[in-house]
Motif scaffolding. Structure first.
Motif, mmCIF file in Angstrom:
data_model
loop_
_atom_site.group_PDB
_atom_site.id
_atom_site.type_symbol
_atom_site.label_atom_id
_atom_site.label_comp_id
_atom_site.label_asym_id
_atom_site.label_seq_id
_atom_site.Cartn_x
_atom_site.Cartn_y
_atom_site.Cartn_z
ATOM 1 N N SER A 205 17.595 -19.858 -28.700
ATOM 2 C CA SER A 205 18.422 -19.252 -27.657
ATOM 3 C C SER A 205 19.255 -18.154 -28.281
ATOM 4 O O SER A 205 19.639 -18.228 -29.453
ATOM 5 C CB SER A 205 19.333 -20.302 -27.004
ATOM 6 O OG SER A 205 20.228 -20.845 -27.960
ATOM 7 N N VAL A 206 19.497 -17.119 -27.493
ATOM 8 C CA VAL A 206 20.235 -15.948 -27.963
ATOM 9 C C VAL A 206 21.374 -15.662 -26.995
ATOM 10 O O VAL A 206 21.193 -15.694 -25.768
ATOM 11 C CB VAL A 206 19.315 -14.708 -28.057
ATOM 12 C CG1 VAL A 206 20.110 -13.481 -28.499
ATOM 13 C CG2 VAL A 206 18.153 -14.976 -29.014
ATOM 14 N N GLN A 207 22.555 -15.402 -27.557
ATOM 15 C CA GLN A 207 23.709 -15.029 -26.734
ATOM 16 C C GLN A 207 24.354 -13.795 -27.338
ATOM 17 O O GLN A 207 24.790 -13.809 -28.489
ATOM 18 C CB GLN A 207 24.720 -16.178 -26.660
ATOM 19 C CG GLN A 207 25.863 -15.919 -25.695
ATOM 20 C CD GLN A 207 26.667 -17.171 -25.413
ATOM 21 O OE1 GLN A 207 26.511 -18.185 -26.095
ATOM 22 N NE2 GLN A 207 27.519 -17.133 -24.410
ATOM 23 N N CYS A 208 24.377 -12.730 -26.562
ATOM 24 C CA CYS A 208 24.970 -11.473 -27.016
ATOM 25 C C CYS A 208 26.249 -11.220 -26.227
ATOM 26 O O CYS A 208 26.213 -11.103 -24.991
ATOM 27 C CB CYS A 208 24.012 -10.306 -26.805
ATOM 28 S SG CYS A 208 22.543 -10.346 -27.848
ATOM 29 N N GLY A 209 27.379 -11.164 -26.936
ATOM 30 C CA GLY A 209 28.632 -10.795 -26.296
ATOM 31 C C GLY A 209 28.953 -9.347 -26.578
ATOM 32 O O GLY A 209 28.130 -8.581 -27.075
ATOM 33 N N SER A 210 30.182 -8.965 -26.289
ATOM 34 C CA SER A 210 30.572 -7.573 -26.506
ATOM 35 C C SER A 210 30.693 -7.246 -27.987
ATOM 36 O O SER A 210 30.468 -6.116 -28.402
ATOM 37 C CB SER A 210 31.901 -7.290 -25.800
ATOM 38 O OG SER A 210 32.906 -8.181 -26.289
#
Length: 531
Positions: A205-210
């Protein structure tokens, strides 16, 4: 398919219609599914050259595999044909393979073809299916943030990882097109394993924030549903494409090492280990470090694997690596013989598998250690062109630059190796290369720091202790130098300054040779025997 249904090959019969190989007693000779597909293809084209590309397209249409898988399948077929018929399967170097139809007494086994037009009996048992070792599917990673703009990045990681994992020696990786049929679907890993006939499932799983990027990944055994490895990457957001390359390289290298360990543990439980089981156990010892005990255990496993499968490419490459490692670590007085043996073996391997990255890399290492450093560096770059994730090739390039007296360049190559594989089992060697380069260019404090890092990465490498002992003594730190020398001698009691001086590199730069002379003197002061 041809109308020919039965091919008699010596004491074996290939039943094309029933998809079986039968021995002289009428018993079924077991063949793995891919090996059967290969044999069937060659049998229907008997007497004709079948190119490697044709074979790869026909036998592995749904998978990403390297040429190593073809070599393994050829070995399976030869063993199934039996000793009296093995020569009938002919290798045409760099071109392909052919099942020989006939010939004189020196041309191999005779083939006679019997046409049988009756259709196959649907009730006949097919060749038993076995879940291949090192077989896996990379399921589409999940975009936790849900931002559509990041979807291409998440899919790109999955796609690139599928391609790069297929470069692992002997790996069978389900193709992207098949894997993506599971996108956004909930499926049990055991069911996936049965459907795709794979041993492992890789999920992520991948999570990209600012400002932050996080990736979680998990490798699961499809037969037990047990998680055998998991990792997490958490870092500042940078250029997504650069991040994708770095993440994929790190994952591929970490998985390569972990899969070897998992398969080695599985092989230990086998009552009748085959050549592949023995190979994995040898690789596990090879990865532990360069000590006489580990190298001897590794060599024993590789020799046993080659006794069972003389055509085993991976075991042959690994056996050559043992010779390179022993010769490079000054554990014996026969370093030149070790390098000669390794070079001869690697040249033979590359005739059979010309695109084997590790074989090119190890050949480069041999050339670097035998006064052909420029050629060796070029060989390592050739290995990287075949496998961009081969971090050890960057390490050997760093060593090559050291031998070429370009000490300022060494650190950059080692940092690239560490970027691709920061927890690599061979990182201790790379760190030692930088330490020695720093010593030669008279940045002594930095040299100590890198040599200490080498020992921290693997305290079981005697040569790192000896180098640090000599460097410390050069700087007047005799007490610590003595303790390092004792630690090194505990690992290799046969080491002498004479052996090191006889087999170490010869530099044209008189200042570098003077620094080496000071290192020898430092080793003496530290208590290392002259010999």
């Amino acid at each position: 398919m041809s109308s020919q249904r039965s091919i008699v090959l010596g004491d074996r019969t290939i039943e094309l219609g029933r998809e079986l190989l039968i021995d002289a007693r009428g018993d079924i000779v077991p063949l793995r599914p891919r090996a059967w597909l290969l044999l069937r293809l060659l049998a229907t084209r008997a007497g004709q050259l079948v190119s490697k590309d044709e074979i790869m397209d026909e036998v592995w249409p749904d998978c990403e595999v390297t040429e190593d898988s073809l070599v393994h399948a050829i070995g399976d077929v030869r063993r199934a044909l039996g000793d009296s018929n093995r020569s009938a399967l002919r290798t045409l170097p760099r071109r392909g393979y052919m099942l020989a139809i006939s010939g004189g007494p020196n041309a191999g086994a005779e083939l006679s073809i019997a046409a049988t037009l009756a259709p196959a009996d649907p009730g006949e048992p097919a060749t038993s299916s076995e879940v291949p070792r090192l077989s896996l599917v990379v399921l589409p990673f999940v975009n936790l943030g849900g931002d559509p703009e990041h979807e291409y990045f998440v899919d790109g990681v999955t796609d690139s990882l599928t391609t790069d994992l297929s470069r692992i020696a002997g790996a069978l990786v389900i193709s992207r097109s098949t894997a993506f049929t599971f996108k956004q679907k909930v499926a049990d890993v055991r069911e996936i394993g049965r459907e795709l006939n794979v041993r492992y499932v890789l999920e992520g799983s991948v999570q990209c924030g600012s400002s932050r990027f996080r990736l979680n990944v998990r490798l699961t055994d499809t037969q037990t549903r047990n998680c055998v490895w998991a990792d997490r990457f958490d870092k500042q957001v940078a250029d997504l494409l650069d991040m994708q390359d770095e993440i994929v390289s790190r994952l591929a290298n970490a998985l390569n090492s972990e899969l070897i360990n998992v398969e080695a543990r599985r092989a230990e439980r086998s009552l009748r280990p085959d050549a592949v089981d023995l190979y994995f156990q040898g690789r596990a010892f090879l990865n532990k470090g360069v000590t006489s005990i580990f190298m001897a255990r590794a060599r024993d496993f590789f020799e046993r694997a080659l006794a069972l499968d003389p055509d085993g490419i991976e075991a042959a490459v690994a056996a050559a690596q043992v010779d390179v490692s022993v010769g490079s670590s000054f554990m014996t007085d026969d370093g030149p013989i070790r390098f000669h043996t390794a070079e001869k073996a690697l040249n033979g391997i590359l005739l059979r598998a010309p695109n084997h990255p590790r074989a090119h890399m190890l050949l480069g290492a041999v050339k670097i250690r035998t006064d052909r450093a420029a050629d060796g560096v070029a060989e390592c770059y050739r290995a990287l062109a075949l496998d961009r994730n081969l971090a050890d090739a960057h390490g050997f390039i760093g060593l090559g630059k050291y031998v070429l007296e370009r000490g300022e360049d060494v650190q950059g190559h080692i940092q690239e190796a560490l970027r691709l594989s920061p927890r690599d089992t061979r990182a201790f060697l790379w760190l030692m290369f930088v330490g020695m380069a720093k010593l030669m260019i008279k940045t002594d404090v930095e040299a100590l720091r890198w040599l200490r890092r080498s020992i921290e990465a693997n305290p079981n490498h005697a040569l790192s202790h000896f180098h640090l002992a000599g460097a410390l003594a050069m700087m007047g730190k005799l007490k610590e130098a003595g303790s390092r020398a004792e630690a090194g001698m505990a690992l290799d009691r046969s080491f002498t300054i004479r052996r090191y001086r006889t087999n170490v590199f010869r530099f044209e730069n008189p200042e570098w040779m003077a620094r080496l002379a000071r290192l020898y003197e430092g080793m003496r002061k530290a208590g290392i025997p002259e010999g």
